[in-house]
Scaffold this motif. Structure first.
Motif, PDB file in Angstrom:
ATOM      1  N   UNK A   7      -6.006 -13.933 -65.450  1.00 61.69           N
ATOM      2  CA  UNK A   7      -5.754 -13.839 -64.005  1.00 61.69           C
ATOM      3  C   UNK A   7      -4.976 -15.046 -63.491  1.00 61.69           C
ATOM      4  N   UNK A   8      -5.410 -16.235 -63.920  1.00 60.39           N
ATOM      5  CA  UNK A   8      -4.708 -17.456 -63.510  1.00 60.39           C
ATOM      6  C   UNK A   8      -3.255 -17.419 -63.954  1.00 60.39           C
ATOM      7  N   UNK A   9      -3.030 -16.988 -65.197  1.00 54.52           N
ATOM      8  CA  UNK A   9      -1.672 -16.944 -65.726  1.00 54.52           C
ATOM      9  C   UNK A   9      -0.814 -15.958 -64.926  1.00 54.52           C
ATOM     10  N   UNK A  10      -1.417 -14.824 -64.527  1.00 54.54           N
ATOM     11  CA  UNK A  10      -0.658 -13.835 -63.759  1.00 54.54           C
ATOM     12  C   UNK A  10      -0.232 -14.420 -62.409  1.00 54.54           C
ATOM     13  N   UNK A  11      -1.172 -15.093 -61.728  1.00 57.12           N
ATOM     14  CA  UNK A  11      -0.825 -15.714 -60.441  1.00 57.12           C
ATOM     15  C   UNK A  11       0.325 -16.677 -60.638  1.00 57.12           C
ATOM     16  N   UNK A  12       0.176 -17.557 -61.630  1.00 61.69           N
ATOM     17  CA  UNK A  12       1.202 -18.575 -61.871  1.00 61.69           C
ATOM     18  C   UNK A  12       2.554 -17.943 -62.153  1.00 61.69           C
ATOM     19  N   UNK A  13       2.575 -16.950 -63.057  1.00 62.94           N
ATOM     20  CA  UNK A  13       3.846 -16.338 -63.449  1.00 62.94           C
ATOM     21  C   UNK A  13       4.499 -15.612 -62.275  1.00 62.94           C
ATOM     22  N   UNK A  14       3.682 -14.832 -61.533  1.00 66.96           N
ATOM     23  CA  UNK A  14       4.238 -14.094 -60.399  1.00 66.96           C
ATOM     24  C   UNK A  14       4.837 -15.070 -59.385  1.00 66.96           C
ATOM     25  N   UNK A  15       4.121 -16.198 -59.161  1.00 67.36           N
ATOM     26  CA  UNK A  15       4.617 -17.173 -58.193  1.00 67.36           C
ATOM     27  C   UNK A  15       5.885 -17.848 -58.693  1.00 67.36           C
ATOM     28  N   UNK A  16       5.960 -18.116 -60.018  1.00 70.76           N
ATOM     29  CA  UNK A  16       7.167 -18.739 -60.577  1.00 70.76           C
ATOM     30  C   UNK A  16       8.362 -17.805 -60.410  1.00 70.76           C
ATOM     31  N   UNK A  17       8.161 -16.528 -60.762  1.00 70.74           N
ATOM     32  CA  UNK A  17       9.243 -15.544 -60.630  1.00 70.74           C
ATOM     33  C   UNK A  17       9.737 -15.506 -59.187  1.00 70.74           C
ATOM     34  N   UNK A  18       8.762 -15.548 -58.247  1.00 65.08           N
ATOM     35  CA  UNK A  18       9.149 -15.496 -56.847  1.00 65.08           C
ATOM     36  C   UNK A  18       9.857 -16.748 -56.386  1.00 65.08           C
ATOM     37  N   UNK A  19       9.346 -17.924 -56.843  1.00 64.04           N
ATOM     38  CA  UNK A  19       9.968 -19.192 -56.461  1.00 64.04           C
ATOM     39  C   UNK A  19      11.411 -19.269 -56.924  1.00 64.04           C
ATOM     40  N   UNK A  20      11.679 -18.745 -58.131  1.00 68.59           N
ATOM     41  CA  UNK A  20      13.026 -18.822 -58.678  1.00 68.59           C
ATOM     42  C   UNK A  20      13.991 -17.946 -57.895  1.00 68.59           C
ATOM     43  N   UNK A  21      13.474 -16.843 -57.329  1.00 61.56           N
ATOM     44  CA  UNK A  21      14.383 -15.936 -56.616  1.00 61.56           C
ATOM     45  C   UNK A  21      14.591 -16.342 -55.181  1.00 61.56           C
ATOM     46  N   UNK A  70       5.279 -27.028 -61.653  1.00 62.57           N
ATOM     47  CA  UNK A  70       5.257 -25.736 -60.964  1.00 62.57           C
ATOM     48  C   UNK A  70       5.645 -25.903 -59.497  1.00 62.57           C
ATOM     49  N   UNK A  71       5.074 -26.906 -58.837  1.00 62.02           N
ATOM     50  CA  UNK A  71       5.336 -27.032 -57.398  1.00 62.02           C
ATOM     51  C   UNK A  71       6.727 -27.577 -57.134  1.00 62.02           C
ATOM     52  N   UNK A  72       7.192 -28.520 -57.969  1.00 65.31           N
ATOM     53  CA  UNK A  72       8.478 -29.167 -57.679  1.00 65.31           C
ATOM     54  C   UNK A  72       9.645 -28.363 -58.242  1.00 65.31           C
ATOM     55  N   UNK A  73       9.609 -28.105 -59.557  1.00 70.76           N
ATOM     56  CA  UNK A  73      10.768 -27.459 -60.188  1.00 70.76           C
ATOM     57  C   UNK A  73      10.798 -25.955 -59.910  1.00 70.76           C
ATOM     58  N   UNK A  74       9.624 -25.299 -59.941  1.00 66.29           N
ATOM     59  CA  UNK A  74       9.615 -23.847 -59.756  1.00 66.29           C
ATOM     60  C   UNK A  74       9.277 -23.450 -58.319  1.00 66.29           C
ATOM     61  N   UNK A  75       9.084 -24.471 -57.468  1.00 63.32           N
ATOM     62  CA  UNK A  75       8.858 -24.247 -56.047  1.00 63.32           C
ATOM     63  C   UNK A  75       7.705 -23.281 -55.747  1.00 63.32           C
ATOM     64  N   UNK A  76       6.657 -23.373 -56.565  1.00 66.47           N
ATOM     65  CA  UNK A  76       5.444 -22.602 -56.274  1.00 66.47           C
ATOM     66  C   UNK A  76       4.655 -23.389 -55.240  1.00 66.47           C
ATOM     67  N   UNK A  77       4.035 -22.689 -54.300  1.00 65.20           N
ATOM     68  CA  UNK A  77       3.247 -23.413 -53.304  1.00 65.20           C
ATOM     69  C   UNK A  77       2.078 -24.135 -53.985  1.00 65.20           C
ATOM     70  N   UNK A  78       1.818 -25.412 -53.610  1.00 67.79           N
ATOM     71  CA  UNK A  78       0.766 -26.174 -54.295  1.00 67.79           C
ATOM     72  C   UNK A  78      -0.583 -25.470 -54.318  1.00 67.79           C
ATOM     73  N   UNK A  79      -0.937 -24.752 -53.252  1.00 65.95           N
ATOM     74  CA  UNK A  79      -2.228 -24.063 -53.232  1.00 65.95           C
ATOM     75  C   UNK A  79      -2.275 -23.006 -54.331  1.00 65.95           C
ATOM     76  N   UNK A  80      -1.188 -22.233 -54.429  1.00 68.18           N
ATOM     77  CA  UNK A  80      -1.124 -21.173 -55.431  1.00 68.18           C
ATOM     78  C   UNK A  80      -1.148 -21.779 -56.832  1.00 68.18           C
TER      79      UNK A  80
END
Lengths: 297, 309
Positions: free
Chosen positions: B293-307, A97-107
């Motif tokens: 809730x955890x899944x929603x946070x993760x998914x929303x963040x993934x969608x945002x990271x990709x864009x 998640x953090x590396x490939x999808x660039x999600x912030x590690x905290x999130x």
């Protein structure tokens, strides 16, 4: 800054041996190592992630999940590998998640912690169940005159020293944490960072196994404090939360100091609530002592 | 058409809100009444108010994990009669003073001492929780003042008073960010702190201001949260922090970027209101709620990271 926890550690030890006659007994010292062991293991993992400029807020949830898995009363050859596999998967997802999808590690790790807490509560809504006997036998046993927690702690410290300060992976971890340019010098940046997250989660799983052996059952809330405690120990040990700087010795001193603190306050009959306040205050003081260049996370 | 797409694209929350509304209408058509939905939206008002603060600190690349502690402390003090039983002014000023103090401490440490926001706010949260626990010493606090409960149930013009307060605060924040110089400074600091500094924006002061406002919002959220229950409790807080981050990300605001503005996170909280309604009516347990809730946070963040460009 590495000397701060060491000095604090020595001062606390001297004070406690003078202030109470129960501190410097063999029984209490064995107890102390058994208490410090879990924190030490999880902090060593947290340090790896902090070195690469990450943060893992899901280690506490991994610990709870591990105790829940091994308390499912499956045979040991099934449940122990299952727990380790689950831990490794958590780390892999955090890292990806953090590396490939660039999600912030905290999130990423906060979301992971929420999901794992839910899964743990499904597996084990309240504390209970029995863990395989082999865990208790290992954790509470001794080899000759030396109790196993001491041996395990030494193995963990030795192994981590080799990994971080003597191996290629360790060098790469510092390189990746030190700046954005590691990639141009041929370091596989993404893979190194994912490896750090996986190792961190696996160490948290081992911590969970250790704790399950000590308490003999599963507990959905036991891991809770470890996320913050491990960050405190790592920061106390002089590892820069901005990444790139850290040492095994410092982290060991940090974890030992925290364990000594709670052991000492228990001996002095300080209430658990006041201990919580003091722990938070120590964390605040420690981050104050770490000057950084940038404002922010 | 183009503006619609632009609007939907600015934050995931708008689309998710519409989808959840459609699911609710399809599975539980009897719930689609204004007064029933009003009750469910009233439940998320504490979260909604807290989110206003969280989105602010996240836009200046910080975070506040001490919200739970603030709310717990205010809840304890109010329900144990620390601010009296019948003077609203005392209760409000007392709570806001606590929020202000915590916000100042957080902001000073993060902005001027340049300490890590995660560690600072985590530690402040722990200290606050420890204070509440040692004050309570295992005993639950007393009853919540009746006055707060009456205000909570007040319905001016048929709309629950807490919802009115929430919309009012969101509107104020939207004006603050969209119309005032300070709002531009928040944008600048979020986009690039170094460039903002070189352009003469007082970066540290802006971050401090965001944390102070966030502390005040946490206090206001704590007041509403306390008003919503009859008897004080030592139990809540942690899930509110997680949800506030989730709703903020769902609303298109992430560290340094604020494309969703203030209304994106507003609808992010709306998503949670609908989600809670759905899960409650479908009889889904608390653990599964945590997972969702955890899944929603993760998914929303993934969608945002990709864009991200």
């Amino acid at each position: 800054m590495w000397w701060i926890p060491v000095v604090a550690l020595l001062a606390a030890a001297v004070y406690l041996s003078l202030a109470t006659d129960r501190f410097a007994t063999e029984r209490n010292l064995t107890n102390l190592v058994a208490q410090a062991g879990p924190l030490l293991l999880v902090s060593l993992g947290q340090m790896l992630v902090v070195v690469i400029r990450g943060l893992d807020l899901s280690v506490g949830a991994v610990i709870s999940l591990t105790t829940a898995i091994v308390a499912l009363e499956l045979p040991a050859p099934v449940s122990l590998p299952l727990a380790l596999l689950a831990g490794a998967c958590v780390g892999l997802v955090n890292g990806t998640l953090t590396v490939r999808f660039r999600v912030h590690p905290i999130i990423a790790t906060l979301a992971m912690a929420g999901i794992l807490q839910g899964v743990t509560q499904l597996l084990r809504p309240v504390a209970g169940g029995r863990v395989p006997e082999v865990l208790g036998a290992v954790v509470n046993g001794s080899v000759g005159p030396v109790s196993t927690p001491i041996l395990l702690a030494l193995v963990a410290i030795g192994g981590m020293t080799l990994l971080l300060h003597r191996s290629r992976l360790g060098l790469h971890l510092f390189a990746v944490g030190g700046g954005e340019t590691a990639g141009s010098f041929g370091v596989a940046e993404g893979r190194t960072r994912i490896t750090a997250y996986v190792l961190c989660s696996v160490l948290a799983t081992l911590t969970g196994l250790f704790i399950a052996g000590r308490i003999g059952s599963g507990d959905p809330n036991i891991g809770g404090p470890f996320s913050v405690d491990s960050i405190t120990a790592v920061a106390l040990g002089g590892t820069q939360l901005a990444g790139g700087i850290g040492s095994v010795g410092g982290t060991v001193a940090g974890a030992a100091f925290l364990a000594l603190l709670s052991n000492g306050m228990n001996l002095l009959n300080v209430s658990a609530f006041v201990q919580t306040i003091l722990k938070g205050t120590i964390l605040l003081v420690v981050v104050l002592l770490q000057p950084r260049k940038n404002i922010g996370l | 058409m183009r503006t619609l797409r632009h609007w939907l694209g600015s934050a995931p929350s708008y689309a998710v809100f519409l989808v959840l509304l459609a699911v609710l209408a399809a599975t539980r058509p009897e719930m689609m009444k204004l007064n029933i939905l009003g009750i469910f939206f009233r439940q998320v008002v504490p979260l909604g108010i807290v989110v206003i603060g969280q989105l602010l600190v996240m836009r200046v690349r910080s975070i506040d994990l001490s919200l739970g502690g603030v709310i717990l402390l205010i809840n304890y003090l109010l329900s144990s009669g620390f601010f009296g039983q019948d003077h609203l002014l005392w209760m409000v000023t007392g709570s806001l003073a606590i929020g202000l103090g915590v916000g100042l401490v957080n902001g000073w440490l993060v902005a001027y001492r340049r300490a890590s926001a995660v560690v600072v706010t985590l530690a402040v949260g722990i200290v606050l929780i420890g204070i509440v626990e040692s004050l309570a010493n295992g005993r639950p606090p007393g009853d919540v003042p009746d006055l707060l409960g009456e205000l909570y149930n007040w319905r001016p013009g048929g709309i629950p008073a807490p919802v009115v307060l929430w919309v009012l605060l969101v509107t104020l924040m939207s004006l603050l960010l969209g119309r005032l110089v300070w709002g531009r400074q928040v944008d600048a600091v979020g986009a690039n702190p170094e460039a903002a500094h070189l352009a003469g924006v007082p970066v540290a002061r802006t971050v401090l201001g965001a944390h102070v406002l966030c502390g005040l919002m946490a206090a206001a959220g704590g007041l509403v949260q306390t008003a919503s229950i009859a008897v004080g409790s030592l139990k809540f807080g942690p899930e509110l922090v997680l949800n506030s981050i989730a709703a903020t990300i769902l609303g298109g605001v992430i560290f340094g970027r604020g494309t969703g503005g203030v209304w994106g996170p507003f609808f992010g909280v709306g998503c949670f209101a609908l989600l809670f309604t759905l899960m409650t009516t479908l009889g889904i347990d608390a653990p599964v709620k945590l997972i969702v809730q955890g899944a929603i946070i993760g998914l929303a963040a993934v969608v945002y990271g990709l864009r991200r460009p």
